[in-house]
Design a protein around this motif. Structure first.
Motif, mmCIF file in Angstrom:
data_model
loop_
_atom_site.group_PDB
_atom_site.id
_atom_site.type_symbol
_atom_site.label_atom_id
_atom_site.label_comp_id
_atom_site.label_asym_id
_atom_site.label_seq_id
_atom_site.Cartn_x
_atom_site.Cartn_y
_atom_site.Cartn_z
ATOM 1 N N GLY A 131 0.816 -1.225 -0.022
ATOM 2 C CA GLY A 131 0.078 0.102 -0.005
ATOM 3 C C GLY A 131 0.876 1.375 0.032
ATOM 4 N N GLU A 132 2.343 1.175 0.091
ATOM 5 C CA GLU A 132 2.904 2.588 0.377
ATOM 6 C C GLU A 132 3.154 2.765 -1.004
ATOM 7 N N LYS A 133 3.734 2.179 -1.906
ATOM 8 C CA LYS A 133 4.144 2.607 -3.530
ATOM 9 C C LYS A 133 2.870 2.954 -3.910
ATOM 10 N N GLU A 134 1.861 2.189 -4.198
ATOM 11 C CA GLU A 134 0.675 2.378 -4.690
ATOM 12 C C GLU A 134 -0.145 3.527 -4.374
ATOM 13 N N ASN A 135 0.127 4.346 -3.017
ATOM 14 C CA ASN A 135 -0.592 5.406 -2.459
ATOM 15 C C ASN A 135 0.281 6.684 -2.371
ATOM 16 N N PHE A 136 1.662 6.528 -3.036
ATOM 17 C CA PHE A 136 2.158 7.982 -3.215
ATOM 18 C C PHE A 136 1.707 8.857 -4.253
ATOM 19 N N GLY A 137 1.389 10.102 -3.545
ATOM 20 C CA GLY A 137 0.638 11.052 -4.168
ATOM 21 C C GLY A 137 -0.786 10.899 -3.985
ATOM 22 N N ARG A 138 -1.188 9.988 -3.268
ATOM 23 C CA ARG A 138 -2.590 9.693 -2.934
ATOM 24 C C ARG A 138 -2.775 9.787 -1.387
ATOM 25 N N GLY A 139 -1.799 10.269 -0.719
ATOM 26 C CA GLY A 139 -1.850 10.319 0.795
ATOM 27 C C GLY A 139 -0.733 9.961 1.570
ATOM 28 N N VAL A 140 0.356 9.243 0.738
ATOM 29 C CA VAL A 140 1.693 9.078 1.186
ATOM 30 C C VAL A 140 2.411 9.757 0.665
ATOM 31 N N VAL A 210 5.733 -0.485 17.518
ATOM 32 C CA VAL A 210 4.765 -1.032 16.744
ATOM 33 C C VAL A 210 5.770 -1.248 15.629
ATOM 34 N N THR A 211 5.133 -2.084 14.779
ATOM 35 C CA THR A 211 5.816 -2.271 13.424
ATOM 36 C C THR A 211 4.677 -1.954 12.250
ATOM 37 N N PRO A 212 5.110 -0.973 11.384
ATOM 38 C CA PRO A 212 3.994 -0.810 10.267
ATOM 39 C C PRO A 212 3.779 -1.669 9.270
ATOM 40 N N LEU A 213 2.637 -2.531 9.113
ATOM 41 C CA LEU A 213 2.618 -3.586 8.148
ATOM 42 C C LEU A 213 1.838 -3.324 6.712
ATOM 43 N N GLU A 214 1.054 -2.378 6.759
ATOM 44 C CA GLU A 214 0.343 -2.008 5.526
ATOM 45 C C GLU A 214 -0.360 -0.541 5.611
ATOM 46 N N ILE A 215 -0.282 -0.057 4.451
ATOM 47 C CA ILE A 215 -1.235 1.259 4.254
ATOM 48 C C ILE A 215 -2.536 1.041 3.556
ATOM 49 N N LEU A 216 -3.599 1.184 4.327
ATOM 50 C CA LEU A 216 -4.755 0.891 3.759
ATOM 51 C C LEU A 216 -5.267 2.140 3.064
ATOM 52 N N ASP A 217 -6.114 1.696 1.867
ATOM 53 C CA ASP A 217 -7.068 2.857 1.247
ATOM 54 C C ASP A 217 -8.414 2.389 0.940
ATOM 55 N N ASN A 218 -9.206 3.465 0.380
ATOM 56 C CA ASN A 218 -10.446 3.275 -0.040
ATOM 57 C C ASN A 218 -10.735 3.317 -1.239
ATOM 58 N N GLY A 219 -9.725 3.215 -2.031
ATOM 59 C CA GLY A 219 -9.840 3.360 -3.771
ATOM 60 C C GLY A 219 -9.397 4.681 -4.166
ATOM 61 N N SER A 220 -9.460 5.699 -3.560
ATOM 62 C CA SER A 220 -9.170 6.944 -3.733
ATOM 63 C C SER A 220 -8.035 7.561 -3.076
ATOM 64 N N HIS A 221 -8.013 7.284 -1.708
ATOM 65 C CA HIS A 221 -7.112 7.739 -1.064
ATOM 66 C C HIS A 221 -6.680 7.069 0.499
ATOM 67 N N VAL A 222 -5.693 7.390 1.077
ATOM 68 C CA VAL A 222 -5.312 6.614 2.419
ATOM 69 C C VAL A 222 -6.328 6.509 3.208
#
Length: 319
Positions: A131-140, A210-222
């Motif tokens: 979810g990190e790479k996919e959401n660069f520019g969309r909240g990351v 804590v260890t970050p595991l995944e960045i979640l999104d709703n299809g348009s932003h984080v």
């Protein structure tokens, strides 16, 4: 053998600014553009801190406009990866590898030049989680001062525990409604003074160990950051609309083969108030030598400085 007056290694904001000013000076700069000319700008859809754009500006569009301007003024831009630079004598020699989609890496003819501007930038360290790479520019993001305005009235997360992470969090307090600092250890690496400043802010919350595991999104932003508690192993989701990754950066200098002295964080050292390195005719600008500011505007400014320094050097050897 053709010898260029000036070769610029890097086609981000600093390199292209240097190219624009050298082209205006009729130095016919040759720009080497890597596969990712500016990873930050290419993945940032919203830049809110660059002068002249009150509504913000699209990162890739800004970089594309800079590139077009440089070419229109006379710069030549070549895509390739610099493998090595021989600075033992002038003209300096740059060895390149091109990229052919059908045949992979292809060795190119060496480039000879009287001067070099190193503008190879720095690579932000990333979490490397889903979810990190996919959401660069969309909240990351990796730069709060570049995109912080778009966090206005939002709950945000800053990942990191050093001075840079706390600086990001403190900057975001002027925009965000709530900032949660997420760190993988129980103790922060930031300086005591920076920690005290951050802990005084009523907007800043803390989720430690804590260890970050995944960045979640709703299809348009984080929409959230999934983390695992290192002590209990339990997982939880921290609701957030933006995630700022602030775990450091690394200057892109491997191709230089240790020919320059570097600072404690790996940045190339230049003479104070200039972009001059300790090798005559070689200059450094932008994030590859900037261990303090790290802004698009400061990169552009140092690119202009490098062009001026290179122009004066070329005048001195031609005269």
């Amino acid at each position: 053998m053709h010898v260029h007056k000036a070769v610029i290694i890097g086609a981000g904001p600093s390199g292209l600014s240097a190219a624009i000013y050298l082209a205006k000076a009729n130095a016919e700069p040759f720009v080497i553009k890597g596969l990712e000319s500016s990873k930050y700008l290419l993945t940032t859809m919203e830049v809110d801190a660059y002068p002249g754009f009150p509504q913000g500006v699209n990162g890739p569009a800004l970089l594309d406009d800079m590139s077009k301007q440089a070419e229109q003024l006379g710069a030549h831009i070549q895509t390739g990866t610099v493998e090595s630079v021989d600075l033992s004598k002038r003209p300096y020699v740059i060895r390149l590898v091109g990229h052919n989609s059908a045949h992979g890496p292809v060795e190119m003819e060496p480039i000879f030049t009287e001067s070099i501007i190193i503008a190879s930038g720095a690579s932000f360290k990333t979490l490397n989680i889903p979810g990190e790479k996919e959401n660069f520019g969309r909240g990351v993001s990796t730069c709060a001062t570049c995109t912080g305005y778009f966090a206005t009235d939002k709950k945000v997360v800053v990942v990191g525990g050093g001075d840079s992470a706390l600086e990001e969090a403190l900057y975001l307090t002027r925009y965000a409604s709530e900032i949660t600092i997420v760190h993988r250890r129980n103790e922060l690496r930031a300086s005591k003074g920076m920690q005290e400043r951050a802990r005084r802010s009523p907007k800043i919350k803390w989720v430690m160990d804590v260890t970050p595991l995944e960045i979640l999104d709703n299809g348009s932003h984080v929409s959230g950051l999934k983390v695992r508690n290192n002590a209990s192993g339990l997982e939880e989701v921290i609701p957030t609309e933006r995630v700022f990754v602030a775990i450091g950066s690394k200057p892109n200098t491997a191709f230089l083969g240790g020919q320059f002295p570097v600072g404690k964080r790996g940045h190339l050292l230049v003479k104070p108030g200039t972009t001059e390195t300790d090798i005559a005719g070689v200059f450094a600008c932008g994030d590859v030598q900037d261990d303090r500011y790290g802004q698009i505007a400061s990169a552009v400014g140092s690119g202009c400085m490098a062009a001026g320094d290179a122009e004066r050097y070329l005048d001195s050897i031609e005269g």
